[in-house]
Write a protein that holds these residues in place. Structure first.
Motif, short mmCIF file in Angstrom:
data_model
loop_
_atom_site.label_atom_id
_atom_site.label_comp_id
_atom_site.label_asym_id
_atom_site.label_seq_id
_atom_site.Cartn_x
_atom_site.Cartn_y
_atom_site.Cartn_z
N ARG A 60 0.84 -1.02 0.15
CA ARG A 60 0.20 0.50 -0.47
C ARG A 60 1.22 1.18 0.08
O ARG A 60 2.21 1.89 0.91
N PRO A 61 0.57 1.85 -0.80
CA PRO A 61 -0.38 2.23 -1.72
C PRO A 61 -0.04 1.34 -3.46
O PRO A 61 -0.89 1.27 -3.78
N ALA A 62 0.87 0.96 -3.19
CA ALA A 62 1.99 0.68 -4.75
C ALA A 62 0.40 -0.22 -5.50
O ALA A 62 0.04 -0.06 -6.04
N TYR A 63 1.57 -1.05 -4.77
CA TYR A 63 0.70 -2.32 -5.55
C TYR A 63 -0.98 -2.21 -5.72
O TYR A 63 -1.70 -3.12 -6.57
N VAL A 64 -1.31 -1.70 -4.83
CA VAL A 64 -2.68 -2.12 -4.32
C VAL A 64 -3.30 -1.62 -5.61
O VAL A 64 -4.37 -1.07 -6.27
N LYS A 65 -2.69 -0.36 -5.92
CA LYS A 65 -2.97 1.05 -6.95
C LYS A 65 -3.18 0.38 -7.97
O LYS A 65 -3.61 1.24 -9.68
N GLY A 66 -1.48 -0.16 -8.68
CA GLY A 66 -1.85 -1.22 -9.79
C GLY A 66 -0.05 -1.77 -10.23
O GLY A 66 0.62 -0.97 -9.56
N HIS A 67 -0.85 -2.86 -10.39
CA HIS A 67 0.45 -3.59 -11.24
C HIS A 67 0.35 -4.47 -12.25
O HIS A 67 -0.66 -4.95 -13.09
N LEU A 68 1.81 -4.98 -12.72
CA LEU A 68 1.66 -5.42 -13.76
C LEU A 68 0.65 -7.42 -13.82
O LEU A 68 0.74 -7.69 -12.89
N PRO A 69 -0.03 -7.87 -14.46
CA PRO A 69 -0.90 -8.22 -14.50
C PRO A 69 -0.31 -9.43 -14.22
O PRO A 69 0.56 -10.60 -14.84
N GLY A 70 -1.34 -10.17 -13.17
CA GLY A 70 0.16 -11.55 -12.70
C GLY A 70 1.03 -11.45 -11.62
O GLY A 70 1.38 -12.91 -11.37
N ALA A 71 1.53 -10.46 -11.36
CA ALA A 71 2.66 -10.02 -10.12
C ALA A 71 2.20 -10.59 -8.67
O ALA A 71 0.54 -10.14 -8.87
N ILE A 72 2.97 -10.60 -8.47
CA ILE A 72 2.52 -11.28 -6.79
C ILE A 72 3.83 -9.86 -5.84
O ILE A 72 4.08 -9.11 -6.50
N SER A 73 2.55 -9.44 -4.91
CA SER A 73 3.30 -8.72 -3.93
C SER A 73 4.05 -9.48 -2.74
O SER A 73 3.66 -10.11 -2.11
N ILE A 74 5.77 -8.25 -2.53
CA ILE A 74 6.43 -8.99 -1.74
C ILE A 74 8.05 -8.05 -1.19
O ILE A 74 8.16 -7.24 -2.81
N PRO A 75 6.88 -6.87 -1.03
CA PRO A 75 7.71 -5.47 -0.45
C PRO A 75 9.17 -5.97 -0.14
O PRO A 75 8.96 -6.75 0.36
N TYR A 76 10.07 -5.07 -0.69
CA TYR A 76 11.65 -5.52 -0.62
C TYR A 76 11.73 -5.62 1.15
O TYR A 76 12.12 -6.21 1.58
N ASN A 77 11.36 -5.11 1.61
CA ASN A 77 11.21 -5.15 3.26
C ASN A 77 10.74 -6.06 4.74
O ASN A 77 10.93 -6.38 4.56
N LYS A 78 10.33 -6.73 3.34
CA LYS A 78 9.44 -7.92 3.79
C LYS A 78 9.71 -9.09 3.39
O LYS A 78 9.13 -10.65 3.32
N PHE A 79 10.55 -9.50 2.46
CA PHE A 79 10.68 -10.65 1.46
C PHE A 79 10.98 -11.37 2.73
O PHE A 79 10.17 -13.20 1.61
#
Length: 102
Positions: A60-79
């Protein structure tokens, strides 16, 4: 192209410039990381070959706002916390993107 690019960097004043003379294909074979163009990512998505695309931006907000089709969210600080959702098959390519390179 590497030598020409290095020469241009030196002309701009950079002093710690290195060239990998064997070229990009040899670099990839070493298992080293590399950057790809957006056209490459589009071709991979369009090919329907197995690939995992990871959006490393904050959820939030970046991934929720928009992402590449099929991309999963793994924020760099939560890898470390979310690395378990990556595929078990280590041969499946991983493509990471963030808000860095344009």
């Amino acid at each position: 192209m590497s030598h020409k690019s290095a020469w241009k960097a030196e002309k701009l004043g950079y002093t710690n410039v290195k060239v990998f003379a064997a070229g990009f294909p040899a670099w990839k074979k070493t298992g080293s990381y590399y950057a790809v163009e957006t056209s490459y990512v589009k071709n991979v998505i369009d090919s329907l070959k197995p690939v995992v695309i990871v959006d490393a931006r904050p959820t939030r907000p970046a991934y929720v706002k928009g992402h590449l089709p099929g991309a999963i969210s793994i924020p760099y600080n939560k890898f470390d916390e979310f690395k378990g959702i990556l595929p078990i098959d280590k041969n499946i390519p991983l493509i990471f993107y963030c808000g860095g390179y344009t």
